[in-house]
Motif scaffolding. Structure first.
Motif, PDB file in Angstrom:
ATOM      1  N   VAL A 143       3.942  -2.537   7.595  1.00 28.80           N
ATOM      2  CA  VAL A 143       5.355  -2.256   7.821  1.00 28.80           C
ATOM      3  C   VAL A 143       5.893  -1.339   6.727  1.00 28.80           C
ATOM      4  O   VAL A 143       5.980  -1.746   5.557  1.00 28.80           O
ATOM      5  N   PRO A 144       6.271  -0.100   7.078  1.00 22.90           N
ATOM      6  CA  PRO A 144       6.890   0.785   6.092  1.00 22.90           C
ATOM      7  C   PRO A 144       8.202   0.173   5.587  1.00 22.90           C
ATOM      8  O   PRO A 144       8.986  -0.375   6.368  1.00 22.90           O
ATOM      9  N   THR A 145       8.408   0.248   4.279  1.00 21.64           N
ATOM     10  CA  THR A 145       9.531  -0.416   3.635  1.00 21.64           C
ATOM     11  C   THR A 145      10.095   0.451   2.515  1.00 21.64           C
ATOM     12  O   THR A 145       9.349   1.183   1.868  1.00 21.64           O
ATOM     13  N   ILE A 146      11.390   0.338   2.305  1.00 21.96           N
ATOM     14  CA  ILE A 146      12.042   0.989   1.159  1.00 21.96           C
ATOM     15  C   ILE A 146      12.854  -0.063   0.415  1.00 21.96           C
ATOM     16  O   ILE A 146      13.586  -0.841   1.018  1.00 21.96           O
ATOM     17  N   PHE A 147      12.710  -0.071  -0.882  1.00 17.41           N
ATOM     18  CA  PHE A 147      13.522  -0.899  -1.771  1.00 17.41           C
ATOM     19  C   PHE A 147      14.380   0.025  -2.627  1.00 17.41           C
ATOM     20  O   PHE A 147      13.871   0.966  -3.232  1.00 17.41           O
ATOM     21  N   ARG A 148      15.665  -0.253  -2.685  1.00 18.87           N
ATOM     22  CA  ARG A 148      16.557   0.400  -3.666  1.00 18.87           C
ATOM     23  C   ARG A 148      16.901  -0.703  -4.653  1.00 18.87           C
ATOM     24  O   ARG A 148      17.478  -1.724  -4.280  1.00 18.87           O
ATOM     25  N   VAL A 149      16.510  -0.513  -5.883  1.00 25.77           N
ATOM     26  CA  VAL A 149      16.695  -1.544  -6.901  1.00 25.77           C
ATOM     27  C   VAL A 149      17.649  -1.026  -7.970  1.00 25.77           C
ATOM     28  O   VAL A 149      17.455   0.066  -8.511  1.00 25.77           O
ATOM     29  N   PHE A 150      18.673  -1.808  -8.247  1.00 25.35           N
ATOM     30  CA  PHE A 150      19.656  -1.481  -9.269  1.00 25.35           C
ATOM     31  C   PHE A 150      19.341  -2.313 -10.508  1.00 25.35           C
ATOM     32  O   PHE A 150      19.138  -3.531 -10.405  1.00 25.35           O
ATOM     33  N   VAL A 151      19.313  -1.661 -11.658  1.00 25.07           N
ATOM     34  CA  VAL A 151      18.943  -2.308 -12.911  1.00 25.07           C
ATOM     35  C   VAL A 151      20.114  -2.203 -13.884  1.00 25.07           C
ATOM     36  O   VAL A 151      20.754  -1.153 -13.987  1.00 25.07           O
ATOM     37  N   ASP A 189       0.831  -1.194   0.000  1.00 26.32           N
ATOM     38  CA  ASP A 189       0.000   0.000   0.000  1.00 26.32           C
ATOM     39  C   ASP A 189       0.871   1.252   0.000  1.00 26.32           C
ATOM     40  O   ASP A 189       2.056   1.200   0.336  1.00 26.32           O
ATOM     41  N   GLU A 190       0.247   2.363  -0.354  1.00 26.00           N
ATOM     42  CA  GLU A 190       0.888   3.680  -0.308  1.00 26.00           C
ATOM     43  C   GLU A 190       2.210   3.700  -1.079  1.00 26.00           C
ATOM     44  O   GLU A 190       3.206   4.285  -0.627  1.00 26.00           O
ATOM     45  N   ALA A 191       2.232   3.092  -2.244  1.00 24.59           N
ATOM     46  CA  ALA A 191       3.462   2.998  -3.039  1.00 24.59           C
ATOM     47  C   ALA A 191       3.850   4.344  -3.640  1.00 24.59           C
ATOM     48  O   ALA A 191       3.006   5.067  -4.164  1.00 24.59           O
ATOM     49  N   GLU A 223      18.786   6.881 -12.595  1.00 24.25           N
ATOM     50  CA  GLU A 223      19.554   6.537 -13.786  1.00 24.25           C
ATOM     51  C   GLU A 223      19.895   5.048 -13.837  1.00 24.25           C
ATOM     52  O   GLU A 223      19.885   4.430 -14.904  1.00 24.25           O
ATOM     53  N   ASP A 224      20.165   4.457 -12.680  1.00 25.66           N
ATOM     54  CA  ASP A 224      20.587   3.055 -12.631  1.00 25.66           C
ATOM     55  C   ASP A 224      19.578   2.142 -11.938  1.00 25.66           C
ATOM     56  O   ASP A 224      19.919   1.057 -11.475  1.00 25.66           O
ATOM     57  N   GLY A 225      18.327   2.566 -11.869  1.00 23.13           N
ATOM     58  CA  GLY A 225      17.314   1.738 -11.218  1.00 23.13           C
ATOM     59  C   GLY A 225      16.168   2.569 -10.684  1.00 23.13           C
ATOM     60  O   GLY A 225      15.724   3.524 -11.310  1.00 23.13           O
ATOM     61  N   PHE A 226      15.722   2.234  -9.481  1.00 24.80           N
ATOM     62  CA  PHE A 226      14.629   2.981  -8.871  1.00 24.80           C
ATOM     63  C   PHE A 226      14.631   2.788  -7.362  1.00 24.80           C
ATOM     64  O   PHE A 226      15.252   1.879  -6.834  1.00 24.80           O
ATOM     65  N   VAL A 227      13.917   3.694  -6.697  1.00 27.83           N
ATOM     66  CA  VAL A 227      13.659   3.609  -5.265  1.00 27.83           C
ATOM     67  C   VAL A 227      12.152   3.530  -5.107  1.00 27.83           C
ATOM     68  O   VAL A 227      11.411   4.286  -5.735  1.00 27.83           O
ATOM     69  N   ARG A 228      11.724   2.604  -4.289  1.00 18.76           N
ATOM     70  CA  ARG A 228      10.285   2.460  -4.048  1.00 18.76           C
ATOM     71  C   ARG A 228      10.042   2.380  -2.552  1.00 18.76           C
ATOM     72  O   ARG A 228      10.674   1.605  -1.841  1.00 18.76           O
TER      73      ARG A 228
END
Length: 119
Positions: free
Chosen positions: A89-97, A61-63, A69-74
């Motif tokens: 549970v509040p969560t952060i993903f740092r994704v490298f592509v 929820d609440e995305a 430049e090299d991915g995204f933060v969600r």
């Protein structure tokens, strides 16, 4: 990047490992802040495939997502329910592509909240 993020999190919420298998790089690593360990592609896919059977309800929820430049933060709130217990549970993903495939995921959340409710 944002289309890849949407595809990834739709698959994650459903435990759809076929889609994740398609978008994960062959040597993707998934790091978690709660254990400071890297998880292999195989271990991650195995664990994620069980989401539909582990929870009565599961989602994000609440995305909020920002392309980089090299991915995204969600950022999002994981909502998980088992029986009459629900946790948010509040969560952060740092994704490298790299080359259109997910190369590395860094996941930040308070895993203690999940354990506290579902112990």
């Amino acid at each position: 990047m944002l289309a890849l993020a949407d595809k990834m999190f739709t698959a994650l919420s459903r435990g759809d490992v076929a889609v994740l298998d398609e978008i994960y790089h062959a040597d993707v690593k998934i790091w978690h802040n709660w254990d400071n360990a890297e998880q292999s592609r195989e271990d991650n896919l195995r664990i994620l495939s069980g989401i539909p059977t582990r929870y009565d309800d599961f989602g994000y929820d609440e995305a909020r997502c920002a392309a980089l430049e090299d991915g995204f933060v969600r950022q999002h709130v994981i909502r998980a329910t088992i029986g009459d217990k629900t946790v948010n549970v509040p969560t952060i993903f740092r994704v490298f592509v790299d080359g259109g495939k997910v190369r590395r995921i860094e996941e930040y959340l308070d895993a203690g909240e999940l354990r506290k409710v579902f112990a």
